[in-house]
Design an enzyme around this catalytic site. Structure first.
Site, short mmCIF file in Angstrom:
data_model
loop_
_atom_site.label_atom_id
_atom_site.label_comp_id
_atom_site.label_asym_id
_atom_site.label_seq_id
_atom_site.Cartn_x
_atom_site.Cartn_y
_atom_site.Cartn_z
N TYR A 18 30.06 -26.23 14.30
CA TYR A 18 29.74 -25.61 15.34
C TYR A 18 30.30 -26.17 16.49
O TYR A 18 31.05 -25.21 17.46
CB TYR A 18 28.23 -26.20 15.52
CG TYR A 18 27.72 -25.55 17.09
CD1 TYR A 18 27.08 -23.97 16.99
CD2 TYR A 18 27.62 -26.35 18.15
CE1 TYR A 18 26.65 -23.45 17.99
CE2 TYR A 18 27.26 -25.56 19.40
CZ TYR A 18 26.62 -24.56 19.33
OH TYR A 18 26.28 -23.88 20.34
N HIS A 22 33.54 -23.84 18.95
CA HIS A 22 33.61 -23.72 20.62
C HIS A 22 34.89 -24.24 20.97
O HIS A 22 35.12 -24.65 22.23
CB HIS A 22 32.28 -24.29 21.12
CG HIS A 22 31.23 -23.48 20.87
ND1 HIS A 22 30.44 -23.51 19.90
CD2 HIS A 22 30.52 -22.81 21.71
CE1 HIS A 22 29.37 -22.69 19.84
NE2 HIS A 22 29.48 -22.03 21.21
N TYR A 41 28.91 -22.04 33.20
CA TYR A 41 28.08 -21.68 31.88
C TYR A 41 28.66 -23.10 31.11
O TYR A 41 29.70 -23.33 30.87
CB TYR A 41 28.73 -20.64 30.92
CG TYR A 41 27.42 -20.26 29.90
CD1 TYR A 41 26.89 -21.21 29.14
CD2 TYR A 41 27.28 -18.95 29.36
CE1 TYR A 41 26.11 -21.13 28.17
CE2 TYR A 41 26.42 -18.69 28.35
CZ TYR A 41 25.88 -19.73 27.77
OH TYR A 41 24.91 -19.41 26.55
N TRP A 76 29.88 -12.21 17.70
CA TRP A 76 29.77 -13.48 17.80
C TRP A 76 28.32 -14.39 17.65
O TRP A 76 28.38 -14.90 16.90
CB TRP A 76 30.05 -14.06 19.46
CG TRP A 76 29.92 -15.28 19.72
CD1 TRP A 76 28.78 -16.12 20.16
CD2 TRP A 76 30.89 -16.29 19.50
NE1 TRP A 76 29.06 -17.44 20.35
CE2 TRP A 76 30.34 -17.42 19.94
CE3 TRP A 76 32.00 -16.44 19.08
CZ2 TRP A 76 31.12 -18.81 19.96
CZ3 TRP A 76 32.73 -17.88 18.91
CH2 TRP A 76 32.28 -18.86 19.01
#
Length: 123
Positions: A18, A22, A41, A76
């Site tokens: 994960y 990113h 964000y 995504w």
């Protein structure tokens, strides 16, 4: 402006993958997030896979709708869905926002306004 914070749980066995997904996020997905109207964000990862997300937006419903209809965001989110525990639907659409109970700037502004009102009333 609205501040939005949400929490998800990343499957512990997939944490490393994960994080790698990113680092970095697809450039076209970054562009879609920006085009949706989300700003500032951030994602924060805690113990046991607890993921906290935060962003600011002028219209969260419009940002959600934009991403829901985005082909890039759809691809995504289809790839990212397997990382989460107990999630029903796309991660960007199924995460429940947390309730904001404190914001320093808002409270300082309110305290300053109350102090000004008190000074005006005392005069």
């Amino acid at each position: 402006m609205r501040r939005v914070c949400f929490q998800l749980l990343v499957r512990p066995e997939l944490l490393d993958e994960y994080v790698a997904r990113h680092t970095p996020v697809w450039p076209e997905m970054l562009a879609e997030i920006e085009a949706s109207g989300r700003r500032n964000y951030s994602l924060f990862l805690g113990e046991g896979g607890r993921l906290i997300g935060y962003y600011e937006t002028d219209d969260d419903e419009a940002a959600q709708a934009f991403l829901a209809n985005s082909e890039v965001a759809g691809r995504w989110e289809a790839e990212m869905g397997r990382f989460f525990v107990g999630l029903d639907g796309r991660p960007d659409q199924a995460a429940t926002p947390l309730t904001e109970i404190f914001h320093l700037h808002d409270q300082l502004a309110a305290a300053s306004a109350a102090a000004s009102d008190n000074e005006s009333n005392a005069s």
